[in-house]
Design an enzyme around this catalytic site. Structure first.
Site, mmCIF file in Angstrom:
data_model
loop_
_atom_site.group_PDB
_atom_site.id
_atom_site.type_symbol
_atom_site.label_atom_id
_atom_site.label_comp_id
_atom_site.label_asym_id
_atom_site.label_seq_id
_atom_site.Cartn_x
_atom_site.Cartn_y
_atom_site.Cartn_z
ATOM 1 N N LYS A 30 -0.608 -15.189 6.508
ATOM 2 C CA LYS A 30 -1.331 -14.280 7.166
ATOM 3 C C LYS A 30 -3.550 -14.432 6.234
ATOM 4 C CE LYS A 30 -2.300 -9.992 5.920
ATOM 5 N NZ LYS A 30 -3.409 -9.719 6.164
ATOM 6 N N ASN A 31 -2.999 -13.842 5.376
ATOM 7 C CA ASN A 31 -4.623 -14.213 5.071
ATOM 8 C C ASN A 31 -5.475 -15.571 5.116
ATOM 9 O OD1 ASN A 31 -4.722 -11.494 4.865
ATOM 10 N ND2 ASN A 31 -4.318 -11.001 2.355
ATOM 11 N N ARG A 101 -9.884 -5.963 9.741
ATOM 12 C CA ARG A 101 -10.750 -6.566 8.859
ATOM 13 C C ARG A 101 -11.244 -7.938 8.529
ATOM 14 N NH1 ARG A 101 -13.995 -4.331 5.000
ATOM 15 N NH2 ARG A 101 -14.351 -6.167 3.171
ATOM 16 N N ASP A 125 -10.587 1.533 4.532
ATOM 17 C CA ASP A 125 -9.632 1.033 4.755
ATOM 18 C C ASP A 125 -8.413 2.343 4.341
ATOM 19 O OD1 ASP A 125 -6.194 -0.438 5.065
ATOM 20 O OD2 ASP A 125 -8.082 -1.818 4.941
ATOM 21 N N ASP A 313 -2.280 -7.032 -3.912
ATOM 22 C CA ASP A 313 -1.267 -6.886 -3.391
ATOM 23 C C ASP A 313 0.266 -6.871 -3.094
ATOM 24 O OD1 ASP A 313 -2.818 -7.372 0.329
ATOM 25 O OD2 ASP A 313 -3.559 -8.599 -1.563
HETATM 26 C C1 EPZ Z 1 -8.325 -10.141 1.136
HETATM 27 O O1 EPZ Z 1 -9.635 -8.878 1.003
HETATM 28 C C2 EPZ Z 1 -7.103 -9.874 1.875
HETATM 29 N N1 EPZ Z 1 -7.697 -9.633 2.842
HETATM 30 C C3 EPZ Z 1 -6.676 -8.267 0.894
HETATM 31 O O2 EPZ Z 1 -5.769 -8.768 1.611
HETATM 32 C C4 EPZ Z 1 -6.417 -8.891 -0.445
HETATM 33 O O3 EPZ Z 1 -5.871 -7.954 -1.393
HETATM 34 C C5 EPZ Z 1 -7.909 -9.123 -1.353
HETATM 35 O O4 EPZ Z 1 -8.007 -10.170 -0.566
HETATM 36 C C6 EPZ Z 1 -7.994 -9.682 -2.154
HETATM 37 O O5 EPZ Z 1 -6.998 -10.636 -3.061
HETATM 38 C C7 EPZ Z 1 -7.946 -10.165 3.809
HETATM 39 O O6 EPZ Z 1 -7.053 -11.465 3.317
HETATM 40 C C8 EPZ Z 1 -7.743 -10.371 4.893
HETATM 41 P P1 EPZ Z 1 -12.119 -8.924 -1.460
HETATM 42 P P2 EPZ Z 1 -11.370 -9.057 1.062
HETATM 43 O O7 EPZ Z 1 -13.577 -9.300 -1.269
HETATM 44 O O8 EPZ Z 1 -11.520 -10.411 1.313
HETATM 45 C C9 EPZ Z 1 -15.151 -5.577 -3.289
HETATM 46 C C10 EPZ Z 1 -3.618 -7.477 3.543
HETATM 47 O O9 EPZ Z 1 -3.246 -6.358 3.959
HETATM 48 N N2 EPZ Z 1 -16.416 -5.568 -1.982
HETATM 49 O O10 EPZ Z 1 -11.850 -10.128 -2.920
HETATM 50 O O11 EPZ Z 1 -12.035 -7.925 1.207
HETATM 51 C C11 EPZ Z 1 -13.807 -5.241 -2.470
HETATM 52 O O12 EPZ Z 1 -14.792 -3.299 -2.001
HETATM 53 C C12 EPZ Z 1 -5.014 -6.882 2.096
HETATM 54 O O13 EPZ Z 1 -2.942 -8.460 2.982
HETATM 55 C C13 EPZ Z 1 -17.226 -5.780 -2.692
HETATM 56 O O14 EPZ Z 1 -17.695 -4.061 -3.747
HETATM 57 O O15 EPZ Z 1 -10.968 -8.904 -0.760
HETATM 58 C C14 EPZ Z 1 -13.251 -5.088 -3.585
HETATM 59 O O16 EPZ Z 1 -12.679 -3.803 -4.113
HETATM 60 C C15 EPZ Z 1 -5.341 -6.059 1.748
HETATM 61 N N3 EPZ Z 1 -18.273 -5.807 -2.060
HETATM 62 C C16 EPZ Z 1 -12.982 -6.277 -4.222
HETATM 63 O O17 EPZ Z 1 -14.567 -6.445 -3.947
HETATM 64 C C17 EPZ Z 1 -18.272 -7.040 -0.905
HETATM 65 O O18 EPZ Z 1 -18.839 -7.572 -0.476
HETATM 66 C C18 EPZ Z 1 -11.772 -7.136 -3.672
HETATM 67 O O19 EPZ Z 1 -12.553 -7.568 -2.515
HETATM 68 C C19 EPZ Z 1 -16.556 -7.282 -1.049
HETATM 69 C C20 EPZ Z 1 -15.944 -7.459 -1.513
#
Ligand code: EPZ
Length: 426
Positions: A30-31, A101, A125, A313
């Site tokens: 999916k991702n 998202r 979320d 995840d």
């Molecule tokens: C991706 O989310 C995935 N989603 C998530 O899966 C997955 O849990 C996550 O990566 C970590 O592997 C998709 O690919 C659609 P991050 P993403 O940016 O890209 C903080 C699922 O349902 N952050 O690596 O949003 C954030 O809040 C989902 O399959 C900031 O602070 O993850 C988090 O604490 C759930 N500022 C951390 O970084 C930003 O600008 C990691 O987020 C961006 C992120």
């Protein structure tokens, strides 16, 4: 047009199951699929994406691409065909985007392809606020001007110019947005502290096939030399490592011996290590994985980290297994501080879990008790299905639509290996 599925709101009904047997085929990630679909906005032509799962998030992304003037269609062999004409609209409608998202992945490619984008801000979320500050800082470093409003963000760039970008944290989404913008920027972009997830490497492989020049994806330094134009291509999405983890966690509770087909074991390193500590035996077999679990699982400690660490995840899935393990386990969530709402549902089933900040202490119990619980997000829902396999009586899980966001044919796949699961209209 895509095949229109109806995503009915329905409960999952699960009864104790096991031992599991047989084989299950893992679908495309999916991702990764959602980001490749966003990247199709970058160039004119006809794309063929194989192994894109039939899930509601993909269905929503098809709707968004169509609203931008593109077309999407499922071929008979299951491939998703996406066509993009000479131009693309860069104002996706608010109602379509705010639903999921992953639509934030459109920011980078749309600003690179059209010079501007106005898009709804992602909501929070069920596991906390999810800011996009790193995405925006990365695009600003390439010369974009960003303006955050109450409901949406506008990003404008007459031309993007390559730059050295240091991410504060290896964010998956920020790395993807900067990468998709940098491929059409003038000159060289270096992304330092980039996310290393397999989905990033898959996106880079897709972009390179389109004619981009990306080096180092999958490592923490990605170098992109901008090109003038890209072309539409065909690509097969990598297997979904989280779906594989879900099936393996189900085996961990129900016991048995199964084979997973279409698995990249090189993407599952830390997970297999932890499953081994719990007493689940796994071994690569062709393009798949053999796995066996007998007796009771052993307690172990788990902590999430960006890849190659243990994925956030996976944690709800592993916690579900550990609630039934022999002994006490410690679990720490380092990526999404608020991702704990499934814990109270597991406790409702009789799990003994103490939470302190982002740490958990899980004292294994012999059996859980089937009852009515609620899936608050996709992996939380999967964790409850897994826990229900080791619960006496029937577990009814509401919020089944969360599972439809990310798991294709979940009920059929689990039934094929002996899980007693069905759906009932809520
Ligand atoms: C991706 O989310 C995935 N989603 C998530 O899966 C997955 O849990 C996550 O990566 C970590 O592997 C998709 O690919 C659609 P991050 P993403 O940016 O890209 C903080 C699922 O349902 N952050 O690596 O949003 C954030 O809040 C989902 O399959 C900031 O602070 O993850 C988090 O604490 C759930 N500022 C951390 O970084 C930003 O600008 C990691 O987020 C961006 C992120």
């Amino acid at each position: 047009m895509v095949h229109r599925h109806t995503w009915a709101v329905s409960d999952f009904v699960v009864r104790p199951s096991g031992p599991l047997s047989g084989s299950v085929s893992i679908g495309g990630a999916k991702n990764s699929a959602l980001k490749l679909m966003a990247a199709c906005t970058l160039a004119e032509g006809r794309y063929v994406l194989r192994d894109v799962p039939q899930i509601s998030d993909v269905h929503h992304m098809c709707g968004v691409l169509e609203s931008l003037g593109m077309s999407t269609e499922r071929r008979e062999d299951g491939a998703l065909v996406i066509e993009r004409g000479p131009s693309v609209i860069s104002d996706p409608p608010y109602e379509l985007v705010e639903r999921f998202r992953a639509s934030t992945a459109l920011m980078g490619p749309l600003v690179a392809a059209t010079g501007r984008v106005r898009i709804a801000l992602p909501g929070g979320d069920n596991f906390g606020t999810r800011p996009i500050d790193m995405h925006l800082r990365g695009l600003e470093a390439l010369g974009a001007i960003t303006e955050v409003g109450e409901r949406d963000v506008q990003i404008v760039a007459r031309r993007l110019i390559g730059a050295r970008i240091e991410l504060d944290y290896p964010s998956v989404g920020a790395t993807e947005n900067v990468l998709m913008a940098a491929v059409l920027a003038e000159g060289r972009t270096t992304i330092c502290n980039a996310a290393r997830e397999p989905e990033i490497a898959d996106l880079a492989a897709f972009l390179n096939r389109m004619g981009a020049q990306v080096l180092g994806a999958g490592s923490s330094t990605i170098i992109v030399d901008g090109v003038d134009r890209l072309r539409a291509v065909e690509h097969t999405v990598i297997p979904d490592r989280i779906e594989a983890a879900t099936v393996l966690a189900a085996l961990g509770v129900a016991g048995g011996e199964i084979t997973l087909r279409n698995v990249r074991h090189d993407h599952l390193g830390m997970l297999m290590e932890k499953l081994g500590h719990m007493g689940i035996r796994t071994s690569p077999e062709g393009d798949g994985l053999w796995a066996m679990a007998t007796g009771r699982r052993s307690a172990t400690n788990v902590a999430t980290l960006p890849y190659p660490g243990l994925a956030t995840d996976y944690l709800p899935l592993l916690v579900a297994v550990l609630t039934l393990a022999d002994g006490t386990s410690f679990a720490t969530e380092n990526v999404f501080a608020g991702r704990f709402r499934y814990v109270s549902e597991l406790a409702h089933m009789g799990a003994d879990i103490g939470v302190d900040g982002h740490h958990m202490v899980i004292k294994g119990v012999k059996r859980l008790t089937g009852t009515a619980v609620e899936a608050v997000d996709i992996r939380a829902g999967a964790a409850l299905v897994i826990a229900a396999l080791g619960a006496d009586g029937e577990t009814v899980i509401s919020g089944g639509d969360h599972l439809d966001r990310g798991y294709e044919g979940f009920v059929d796949k689990l039934r094929d290996i002996g899980v007693d699961v069905s759906r009932s209209l809520a």
